[in-house]
Write an enzyme that holds these catalytic residues in place. Sequence first.
Site, PDB file in Angstrom:
ATOM      1  CD  GLU A 168      27.539  22.125 -30.381  1.00  0.00           C
ATOM      2  OE1 GLU A 168      28.029  22.592 -29.280  1.00  0.00           O
ATOM      3  OE2 GLU A 168      26.239  22.422 -30.906  1.00  0.00           O
ATOM      4  CD  GLU A 346      23.416  19.482 -30.042  1.00  0.00           C
ATOM      5  OE1 GLU A 346      23.667  20.661 -29.560  1.00  0.00           O
ATOM      6  OE2 GLU A 346      24.372  18.808 -29.980  1.00  0.00           O
TER       7      GLU A 346
HETATM    8  C1  GBH Z   1      24.941  22.571 -28.069  1.00  0.00           C
HETATM    9  O1  GBH Z   1      25.951  23.463 -28.294  1.00  0.00           O
HETATM   10  C2  GBH Z   1      25.602  21.595 -27.326  1.00  0.00           C
HETATM   11  O2  GBH Z   1      25.395  20.096 -28.255  1.00  0.00           O
HETATM   12  C3  GBH Z   1      24.982  21.100 -26.396  1.00  0.00           C
HETATM   13  O3  GBH Z   1      25.210  20.156 -25.865  1.00  0.00           O
HETATM   14  C4  GBH Z   1      24.211  22.233 -25.199  1.00  0.00           C
HETATM   15  O4  GBH Z   1      23.114  21.656 -24.177  1.00  0.00           O
HETATM   16  C5  GBH Z   1      23.384  22.788 -26.195  1.00  0.00           C
HETATM   17  O5  GBH Z   1      24.005  23.503 -27.289  1.00  0.00           O
HETATM   18  C6  GBH Z   1      22.142  24.284 -25.986  1.00  0.00           C
HETATM   19  O6  GBH Z   1      23.653  25.292 -25.089  1.00  0.00           O
HETATM   20  O7  GBH Z   1      29.134  30.742 -26.303  1.00  0.00           O
HETATM   21  O8  GBH Z   1      28.889  33.212 -26.517  1.00  0.00           O
HETATM   22  O9  GBH Z   1      30.262  32.137 -28.264  1.00  0.00           O
HETATM   23  C7  GBH Z   1      26.179  25.116 -28.810  1.00  0.00           C
HETATM   24  C8  GBH Z   1      26.562  26.504 -28.285  1.00  0.00           C
HETATM   25  C9  GBH Z   1      26.676  27.554 -28.669  1.00  0.00           C
HETATM   26  C10 GBH Z   1      28.570  27.703 -29.280  1.00  0.00           C
HETATM   27  C11 GBH Z   1      26.436  29.334 -29.026  1.00  0.00           C
HETATM   28  C12 GBH Z   1      28.690  29.537 -29.564  1.00  0.00           C
HETATM   29  C13 GBH Z   1      27.227  31.530 -29.556  1.00  0.00           C
HETATM   30  C14 GBH Z   1      27.589  32.247 -28.396  1.00  0.00           C
HETATM   31  N1  GBH Z   1      27.167  27.098 -29.016  1.00  0.00           N
HETATM   32  N2  GBH Z   1      27.063  29.950 -29.593  1.00  0.00           N
HETATM   33  S1  GBH Z   1      29.076  32.106 -27.785  1.00  0.00           S
END
Ligand code: GBH
Length: 453
Positions: A168, A346
Amino acid sequence: MNLSRTDFPPDFTFGVATSSYQIEGATQEDGRGQSIWDTFCHQPGRIRDGTTGEVACDHYHRWESDLDLIAGLGVDAYRFSLAWPRIQPLGVGAVNEKGLDFYECLVDGLLARGIRPYATLYHWDLPQALQDQGGWVNRDTAERFAEYAALVGTRLGDRLTSLATLNEPWCSSLLSYHLGAHAPGLKDRRLALAAAHHLLLGHGLALRTLRASGVQVPLGIVLNLNPTYAATEDPADQARALADDGYSNRWFLDPLLRGEYPADMWKLYGQDVPEIRPGDLELIREPLDFLGVNYYTRTVSTASGPVMPEEAEVTHMDWEVYPQGLSDLLVRLKREYPLPPLLIAENGAAYLDERTADGQVHDLERTRYLQTHLNAVAQAIQAGVDVRGYFVWSLLDNFEWAYGYSRRFGLFYTDYATQERLWKDSARWYRHFLNAPGNATPSPTPELETLSE
Ligand code: GBH
């Protein structure tokens, strides 16, 4: 929903995923250097519950029994990440042998249990010493990353099933340098776009270096993709959805798969765009053996910002549960890009997960989330998308970054006071889904029927 393993191709890989800083703990042990997350967690106000990853799930000491849990699930594969500061404490120079030994034991332990290792080189724990030189804003970090990749690849490559460079890069750049929510916690779009460029460059350099060193394992990258939908037909909402898609998704997909940044976003970013040197985009477009996709939710866009649709079901993260977003996304990727095989690296959900009087965690919502999203993957495969695997986030409750320990994503419940791991109902369901003899004939089991009536 009568979903069974036989709804997927016979060689489809099912797994579970974790990352180093979120589970390992032991941040001061065996010569590990400091990472930017150690620093960030110690700054007041950064982590909601004021915690750190110093102990986390103590996986560094409990890895053998954790591998037994994974084996108990009956999954084919385990996706984990390596902590760069364990291997190069200052991000440069010779290997810290004890650090690399840990991952060598982990990989051998997986193979001994018949579980295929899917490794990720970078899941956000940059050596602090490199941050002191600017972190990903400094172009040199890309070179350092490629050297680190080669150290790991030449030592472990012969035993890995899959090796991803970055997890990511949107999070390690925009979320970290522009939105300020993750380490190093800056709020500067120009710096964030430079960081994004150097992450992509580091990825490309790593692929070239690994291939030049004769590493044979399939190589790729993992993106968090967040499909965006305009709330209405209003052109202003439509335009915003397109820009949100550019910000979250296309800024990474386009250079990796087409060798160019999206022109609309380049224009929109004005003076903030990164410096691109000749050859950079060729490097970034280095062929991928796979593309990892992390999917959790979607965004619904309006001209004045994101909105939550009425009646939306949300998780404990307040993210909308929207399985169709996953099938839409996969189909769209196939339609719009030249694609390598895909992997859902994931997918999962946080819920409150309170232990009931019987001491158990009856997380029916998580089971439903996994079922409906697996179904979305099956539909995309039916529609001709080449998806080869699916990994649940996460094996066990762990350090959820800026949320600390206040959000639980695990199939296993972690009792942080005792470090006991407990099977949630969702873990039992996943085991059942993977291993039920009924899978030979795709008829639903009673358990499945009650879960999806
Ligand atoms: C993943 O990131 C990670 O790889 C992992 O480490 C983490 O534990 C898991 O998800 C759960 O969170 O953030 O308000 O812009 C996911 C990251 C989540 C980033 C959704 C974008 C959109 C809403 N993403 N997010 S916001």
